[in-house]
Enzyme design. Structure first.
Site, mmCIF file in Angstrom:
data_model
loop_
_atom_site.group_PDB
_atom_site.id
_atom_site.type_symbol
_atom_site.label_atom_id
_atom_site.label_comp_id
_atom_site.label_asym_id
_atom_site.label_seq_id
_atom_site.Cartn_x
_atom_site.Cartn_y
_atom_site.Cartn_z
ATOM 1 N N HIS A 10 0.840 -1.213 0.000
ATOM 2 C CA HIS A 10 0.000 0.000 0.000
ATOM 3 C C HIS A 10 0.868 1.254 0.000
ATOM 4 O O HIS A 10 1.791 1.368 0.806
ATOM 5 C CB HIS A 10 -0.920 -0.007 1.224
ATOM 6 C CG HIS A 10 -2.056 -0.966 1.093
ATOM 7 N ND1 HIS A 10 -1.861 -2.338 1.096
ATOM 8 C CD2 HIS A 10 -3.379 -0.773 0.897
ATOM 9 C CE1 HIS A 10 -3.037 -2.928 0.927
ATOM 10 N NE2 HIS A 10 -3.955 -2.026 0.795
ATOM 11 N N PRO A 11 0.545 2.204 -0.868
ATOM 12 C CA PRO A 11 1.293 3.465 -0.864
ATOM 13 C C PRO A 11 0.924 4.292 0.366
ATOM 14 O O PRO A 11 -0.195 4.184 0.869
ATOM 15 C CB PRO A 11 0.801 4.159 -2.140
ATOM 16 C CG PRO A 11 -0.591 3.661 -2.327
ATOM 17 C CD PRO A 11 -0.584 2.239 -1.831
ATOM 18 N N GLN B 138 -7.545 8.610 -2.185
ATOM 19 C CA GLN B 138 -6.774 9.628 -1.459
ATOM 20 C C GLN B 138 -7.310 11.031 -1.778
ATOM 21 O O GLN B 138 -7.359 11.895 -0.907
ATOM 22 C CB GLN B 138 -5.281 9.497 -1.790
ATOM 23 C CG GLN B 138 -4.693 8.164 -1.337
ATOM 24 C CD GLN B 138 -3.220 8.233 -0.975
ATOM 25 O OE1 GLN B 138 -2.708 9.271 -0.555
ATOM 26 N NE2 GLN B 138 -2.515 7.112 -1.090
ATOM 27 N N ARG C 246 -8.099 7.894 -6.480
ATOM 28 C CA ARG C 246 -9.488 8.321 -6.204
ATOM 29 C C ARG C 246 -9.736 8.385 -4.702
ATOM 30 O O ARG C 246 -10.308 9.328 -4.170
ATOM 31 C CB ARG C 246 -10.483 7.333 -6.830
ATOM 32 C CG ARG C 246 -10.871 7.631 -8.267
ATOM 33 C CD ARG C 246 -12.158 6.904 -8.685
ATOM 34 N NE ARG C 246 -12.048 5.442 -8.543
ATOM 35 C CZ ARG C 246 -11.509 4.646 -9.471
ATOM 36 N NH1 ARG C 246 -11.013 5.173 -10.578
ATOM 37 N NH2 ARG C 246 -11.437 3.328 -9.303
ATOM 38 N N ALA D 199 -8.809 2.991 5.314
ATOM 39 C CA ALA D 199 -9.747 3.170 4.193
ATOM 40 C C ALA D 199 -10.007 4.665 4.076
ATOM 41 O O ALA D 199 -10.912 5.214 4.718
ATOM 42 C CB ALA D 199 -11.026 2.395 4.454
ATOM 43 N N ALA D 200 -9.203 5.337 3.256
ATOM 44 C CA ALA D 200 -9.169 6.813 3.246
ATOM 45 C C ALA D 200 -10.486 7.415 2.768
ATOM 46 O O ALA D 200 -10.913 8.470 3.236
ATOM 47 C CB ALA D 200 -8.025 7.266 2.341
HETATM 48 N N1 LIG Z 1 -1.770 3.544 3.126
HETATM 49 C C1 LIG Z 1 -3.083 3.586 2.772
HETATM 50 O O1 LIG Z 1 -3.975 3.510 3.608
HETATM 51 N N2 LIG Z 1 -3.358 3.711 1.441
HETATM 52 C C2 LIG Z 1 -4.636 3.781 0.989
HETATM 53 N N3 LIG Z 1 -5.793 3.814 1.650
HETATM 54 C C3 LIG Z 1 -6.828 3.910 0.740
HETATM 55 O O2 LIG Z 1 -8.017 3.984 0.977
HETATM 56 N N4 LIG Z 1 -6.311 3.934 -0.520
HETATM 57 C C4 LIG Z 1 -4.944 3.871 -0.409
HETATM 58 O O3 LIG Z 1 -4.095 3.901 -1.305
#
Ligand SMILES: NC(=O)NC1=NC(=O)NC1=O
Length: 173
Positions: free
Chosen positions: A67-68, A88, A86, A122-123
């Site tokens: 995961h980035p 982020q 999308r 879950a951004a």
């Molecule tokens: N490190 C992260 O939590 N990454 C991410 N969360 C997301 O919802 N999309 C992502 O890329």
């Protein structure tokens, strides 16, 4: 897209559509394909989660490491996957001030130093303040508990991505 269409997909189509349900882990979709037919969307989602749960800890940590960072270098450089971009952006991480970005980078680095994998959340469901407060809160979790929490977020991201894909216009596929 209904589950009958999913069940009729050959391996290549299935991985092309579902390969990024778990960020940068197409192997999981490749493994889940062989478990078809799926009774419904929930069944498909459960197969992705069960694969993650069955991994050894090294594999689970590997999934997290795919995961980035949130608001990290990849967001700045525009090298995120479409889904991650999308998510982020939806969390407002694209328009942080320099100070906010620096603060998140500092917290991400502290988190990674403590747990050995990146902070995953879950951004799409949050805003920048919630991301920072969750990161600060979880930074102090016991490692075994944090691994479970982080994997739970991976599954939430996956469930949301699956819902997007299955709502997608069949003509798009
Ligand atoms: N490190 C992260 O939590 N990454 C991410 N969360 C997301 O919802 N999309 C992502 O890329």
């Amino acid at each position: 897209m209904d589950v009958e269409k999913v069940n009729a997909m050959d391996f290549g189509d299935f991985v092309a559509v579902f390969g990024n349900v778990i960020e940068r882990c197409p192997l999981i979709a490749a493994a889940v394909w062989s478990q078809r037919p799926f009774s419904d969307v929930d069944d498909l989602d459960k197969r992705f989660c069960a694969f993650i749960d069955a991994l050894p800890q090294s594999g689970q940590e590997g999934v997290l490491r795919c995961h980035p960072d949130l608001a990290g270098r990849e967001l700045q450089q525009g090298t995120l996957t479409a889904e991650s971009q999308r998510e982020q952006s939806a969390a407002g991480l694209q328009s942080l001030s320099a100070d906010e970005r620096r603060r998140l980078a500092q917290l991400n680095a502290q988190y990674r130093a403590r747990f050995g994998f990146p902070f995953v959340l879950a951004a799409r469901l949050r805003d920048p303040a919630a991301v920072a407060s969750e990161l600060e809160r979880r930074l102090h979790s016991p490692p075994a508990q944090e691994l479970r929490t982080a994997l739970g977020e991976v599954k939430t991201i996956g469930r949301l991505r699956l819902a997007d894909l299955l709502r997608a216009d069949p003509a798009r596929l």
